[in-house]
Write an enzyme that holds these catalytic residues in place. Structure first.
Site, PDB file in Angstrom:
ATOM      1  N   ARG A  87      32.763  23.637   3.212  1.00  0.00           N
ATOM      2  CA  ARG A  87      32.353  25.030   3.476  1.00  0.00           C
ATOM      3  C   ARG A  87      30.973  25.001   4.153  1.00  0.00           C
ATOM      4  O   ARG A  87      30.075  24.280   3.716  1.00  0.00           O
ATOM      5  CB  ARG A  87      32.299  25.862   2.182  1.00  0.00           C
ATOM      6  CG  ARG A  87      33.672  26.041   1.532  1.00  0.00           C
ATOM      7  CD  ARG A  87      33.670  27.129   0.481  1.00  0.00           C
ATOM      8  NE  ARG A  87      33.577  28.459   1.074  1.00  0.00           N
ATOM      9  CZ  ARG A  87      33.421  29.565   0.349  1.00  0.00           C
ATOM     10  NH1 ARG A  87      33.308  29.497  -0.976  1.00  0.00           N
ATOM     11  NH2 ARG A  87      33.356  30.740   0.944  1.00  0.00           N
TER      12      ARG A  87
ATOM     13  N   GLN B  75      35.984  39.030  -5.070  1.00  0.00           N
ATOM     14  CA  GLN B  75      35.059  38.436  -6.035  1.00  0.00           C
ATOM     15  C   GLN B  75      34.489  39.470  -7.005  1.00  0.00           C
ATOM     16  O   GLN B  75      34.004  39.119  -8.080  1.00  0.00           O
ATOM     17  CB  GLN B  75      33.910  37.726  -5.299  1.00  0.00           C
ATOM     18  CG  GLN B  75      34.295  36.445  -4.608  1.00  0.00           C
ATOM     19  CD  GLN B  75      34.731  36.663  -3.179  1.00  0.00           C
ATOM     20  OE1 GLN B  75      35.185  37.750  -2.804  1.00  0.00           O
ATOM     21  NE2 GLN B  75      34.599  35.643  -2.357  1.00  0.00           N
TER      22      GLN B  75
ATOM     23  N   ASP C  12      23.819  32.961  -0.058  1.00  0.00           N
ATOM     24  CA  ASP C  12      24.399  31.644   0.239  1.00  0.00           C
ATOM     25  C   ASP C  12      23.438  30.775   1.028  1.00  0.00           C
ATOM     26  O   ASP C  12      23.497  29.549   0.977  1.00  0.00           O
ATOM     27  CB  ASP C  12      25.715  31.808   0.988  1.00  0.00           C
ATOM     28  CG  ASP C  12      26.750  32.394   0.045  1.00  0.00           C
ATOM     29  OD1 ASP C  12      26.790  33.628  -0.097  1.00  0.00           O
ATOM     30  OD2 ASP C  12      27.469  31.607  -0.601  1.00  0.00           O
TER      31      ASP C  12
ATOM     32  N   ASN D  69      24.820  36.398   2.798  1.00  0.00           N
ATOM     33  CA  ASN D  69      25.570  36.582   1.549  1.00  0.00           C
ATOM     34  C   ASN D  69      26.956  37.117   1.931  1.00  0.00           C
ATOM     35  O   ASN D  69      27.245  37.342   3.116  1.00  0.00           O
ATOM     36  CB  ASN D  69      24.832  37.540   0.609  1.00  0.00           C
ATOM     37  CG  ASN D  69      25.428  37.536  -0.791  1.00  0.00           C
ATOM     38  OD1 ASN D  69      25.656  36.464  -1.368  1.00  0.00           O
ATOM     39  ND2 ASN D  69      25.703  38.699  -1.345  1.00  0.00           N
TER      40      ASN D  69
HETATM   41  O1  MRU Z   1      32.836  32.929  -0.757  1.00  0.00           O
HETATM   42  P1  MRU Z   1      32.118  32.842  -2.083  1.00  0.00           P
HETATM   43  O2  MRU Z   1      32.845  33.525  -3.198  1.00  0.00           O
HETATM   44  O3  MRU Z   1      31.718  31.429  -2.433  1.00  0.00           O
HETATM   45  O4  MRU Z   1      30.789  33.664  -1.824  1.00  0.00           O
HETATM   46  C1  MRU Z   1      29.881  33.805  -2.876  1.00  0.00           C
HETATM   47  C2  MRU Z   1      28.745  34.684  -2.533  1.00  0.00           C
HETATM   48  O5  MRU Z   1      28.620  35.203  -1.449  1.00  0.00           O
HETATM   49  C3  MRU Z   1      27.697  34.835  -3.588  1.00  0.00           C
HETATM   50  O6  MRU Z   1      27.154  36.121  -3.573  1.00  0.00           O
HETATM   51  C4  MRU Z   1      26.598  33.824  -3.298  1.00  0.00           C
HETATM   52  O7  MRU Z   1      27.133  32.537  -3.228  1.00  0.00           O
HETATM   53  C5  MRU Z   1      25.565  33.838  -4.327  1.00  0.00           C
HETATM   54  S1  MRU Z   1      26.152  33.026  -5.759  1.00  0.00           S
HETATM   55  C6  MRU Z   1      25.081  32.945  -6.988  1.00  0.00           C
END
Ligand code: MRU
Length: 345
Positions: A98, A208, A248, A258
């Protein structure tokens, strides 16, 4: 898609502080987030491929947890061969899973630094030790940022009313080794007896927000689930005291990537004079990335939208400019987004 690993460990009900990741006799057990909130099951990771798969298909997700899983993935990947060539292959494989969450790349760079200085005979043990340290430090950092955020929640409280926090995506316990980032101040408030209510934004296409609702329910924190696009209305109606999201990757100038949709919340929050905070450990700040324009945005599969034979764009993240961010909360405290240089390692 499943590699069958989920059959290896399943059916356990997690404790309230559910272990998102834990070591288990030469392997690593993760909570399978693709099965939540409908089923709680655990997957045992035994190989490099298991770890890479878990990250890619989002059995683990959230920047800090991805970083810890990648670190353990290095340890798993060195089980039979600790050579330099193997180390290179293991790190490249995990790095390709990723692109946006910098914690993944931060953890791999840290593992590389330590392991390149470790003798081949002790390299495997060093890998486990360093992965454990990365996981433990994530817990400590998030607990600390939760306490900094708690002070802010106390400050915005109005007339003994519950503090209304809006969040987006899942930046809670599930996204980290423990405590969460955006939700760490919420959990700290709940533990301290400060009444708090969370507006939980759903986040298409992977939902999420349902994970956030699941973990808040587990913890007994009052919350209300909304669709992504209800956020503007609630902000306009004065039903939100502050917005806290995770990140992120945060660029050196304070621009923050994010989950897609975060930027729209920041715009609406600014329009209605609602504070907008980003909570993240220092491992999420990428000082080598000068601005948000340098942050790679993951484009995920069209199938995630379930739209059939139509042309689809599926960017998984967006970038909120520093100018829209009231402050960044880390384990070091709360800083203006344009003053992150004070936290340079
Ligand atoms: O695609 P994801 O579910 O991994 O994305 C997660 C996010 O965007 C979270 O808000 C971010 O990683 C912060 S986690 C503490």
């Amino acid at each position: 898609m499943d590699n069958g690993a989920s059959e290896k460990v399943s059916g356990q009900k997690p404790a309230l502080i559910n272990p998102t990741i834990r070591e288990d006799a030469g392997g690593v057990v993760i909570l399978d987030q693709t099965r939540l909130p409908h089923a709680t099951s655990f997957v045992r990771l035994e190989t490099l491929e298991d770890a890479a798969h878990a990250i890619r298909v989002m059995q683990v997700r959230g920047a800090p947890l991805i970083g810890a899983t990648a670190a353990y993935g290095v340890a798993l990947g060195l089980a039979a061969d600790t050579s330099d060539d193997r180390l290179q292959y293991v790190i490249e494989t995990l790095a390709a899973t990723r692109p946006t969450a910098v914690n993944l790349h931060w953890a791999l760079a840290r593992m590389r630094r330590v392991l390149e200085n470790s003798a081949l005979a002790t390299r495997r043990d060093s890998a486990w030790n360093e992965a454990r340290a990365i996981a433990d430090e994530d817990k400590g950092a998030n607990a600390a940022l939760g306490q900094h955020g708690l002070g802010m929640l106390r400050a915005v409280r109005r007339d003994d009313q519950p503090v209304n926090v809006m969040t987006h995506c899942n930046a809670g316990r599930l996204a980290t080794v423990e405590h969460g980032t955006a939700l760490a101040p919420v959990y700290a408030a709940h533990a301290a007896g400060l009444a708090v209510h969370v507006w939980v934004s759903e986040t298409r296409p992977r939902n999420q927000g349902l994970l956030t609702a699941w973990e808040l329910k587990e913890a007994g924190v009052p919350h209300t689930l909304i669709v992504d696009n209800a956020a503007g209305l609630l902000l306009m109606q004065g039903k939100v005291d502050l917005v806290i999201v995770g990140a992120d990757r945060i660029a050196a100038n304070g621009d923050a990537a994010n989950k897609v949709g975060t930027y729209l919340k920041a715009l609406a929050a600014r329009a209605h004079a609602v504070p907008f905070y980003v909570a993240a450990p220092l491992s999420t700040i990428d000082f080598a990335c000068l601005t948000g324009a340098d942050i790679p945005i993951e484009e995920r599969a069209a199938e995630e939208l379930g739209a059939g034979e139509v042309t689809v764009a599926n960017p998984a993240f967006d970038v909120t400019p520093a100018a829209l961010i009231s402050g960044i909360i880390s384990e070091r405290g709360i800083a203006a987004a344009d003053s992150l240089a004070q936290w340079t390692p």
